[in-house]
Design an enzyme around this catalytic site. Sequence first.
Site, mmCIF file in Angstrom:
data_model
loop_
_atom_site.group_PDB
_atom_site.id
_atom_site.type_symbol
_atom_site.label_atom_id
_atom_site.label_comp_id
_atom_site.label_asym_id
_atom_site.label_seq_id
_atom_site.Cartn_x
_atom_site.Cartn_y
_atom_site.Cartn_z
ATOM 1 N N MET A 265 21.671 -17.455 -40.002
ATOM 2 C CA MET A 265 21.113 -18.396 -40.981
ATOM 3 C C MET A 265 21.873 -19.716 -40.898
ATOM 4 O O MET A 265 23.104 -19.740 -41.015
ATOM 5 C CB MET A 265 21.203 -17.818 -42.397
ATOM 6 N N ASN B 74 13.002 -7.418 -39.989
ATOM 7 C CA ASN B 74 13.635 -8.434 -40.831
ATOM 8 C C ASN B 74 12.609 -8.980 -41.814
ATOM 9 O O ASN B 74 11.464 -9.223 -41.450
ATOM 10 C CB ASN B 74 14.196 -9.542 -39.930
ATOM 11 N N CYS C 92 12.703 -19.850 -35.709
ATOM 12 C CA CYS C 92 12.959 -20.860 -36.729
ATOM 13 C C CYS C 92 11.673 -21.610 -37.078
ATOM 14 O O CYS C 92 11.021 -22.177 -36.202
ATOM 15 C CB CYS C 92 14.021 -21.854 -36.264
#
Length: 332
Positions: free
Chosen positions: A19, A204, A102
Amino acid sequence: MVKIGNIELGDFPLLLAPMEDVSDPPFRAVCKEKGADLMYTEFISSEGLIRNAEKSVQKLDIYDYERPIGIQIFGDKIDSMREAAAIAEEANPEIIDINYGCPVKKVACKGAGAGILLDLPKMQAMTDEIVKQVNKPVTVKTRLGWDDSTIKIQEVAKRLQDVGIQALSIHGRTRQQMYKGEANWEFIARVKEDPNIHIPIFGNGDIDSPQKAKEYKEKYGVDGIMIGRAAIGYPWIFNEIKHFMKTGELLPAPDLTERVAVAKSHLKFSVEWKGEKKGIFEMRRHYTNYFKGIVNFKPYRSRLVESDRYEDVLATLDEINEVFSAQTELSI
């Protein structure tokens, strides 16, 4: 036993997600201490590494206590990504990871991160070059697709496996979703169930409790779970999940004294690694979760996020411990 290359990660590993401005060495230190099995660095710009940009190079810092660890890189140019992978390998991580997930506009709309999901042949070619460049295992983190009409995650998994990646982490959202709505793990399960896929598949998205982790493990059959936002200010989640999966019982939540101690440890490392100003600033996002549930906490939170001197923040943390530990209304 789940393995990436020769790296043994246990029967059901818990991964800390990469992150930006969060998964730095200070944060990784507390997550490792609280049970994370594999962690990744913040994503690092390939162009920044090639230009030797200070911010990018600093993100290569890894420490022995963190191992095994992966360094994650992103970019839109194949040559630059290949060169950046070689630079990252020199920092001696266990794994080189590629960011194909991303969703941020300045990354994705330039064809990097999730942007490459619109060009699967380029994704495959780029991955192939990186796998050939390095001797470390290569893994990938990606999303389901650019939007609902471009979800080809099974094809993505096969293409990437074909060129040699050794594990795939899938965030169950499209780029269009950003971080909104629910993550769709049905698509992740389809990849795991595909008989042609034999690399580990990690899921995730939205795992924020031990109960949910156990439910998703059993329902979707993934090899492990990657945890992101739920660990911010609450690194205990890793050990809590492990304990619940092993015993079916919930660990008691950390008491205030432990929360303060871990927050202070995190802050100390942050200041040592980044300098006082930046170290204090980047800790601010963690305090809400470190002290979630404390009644009448708002004035103290304001002090934590407004103080710019290390000694003042420490004093506030000590005062929080002193004031709230004595209150019977504490409900964390």
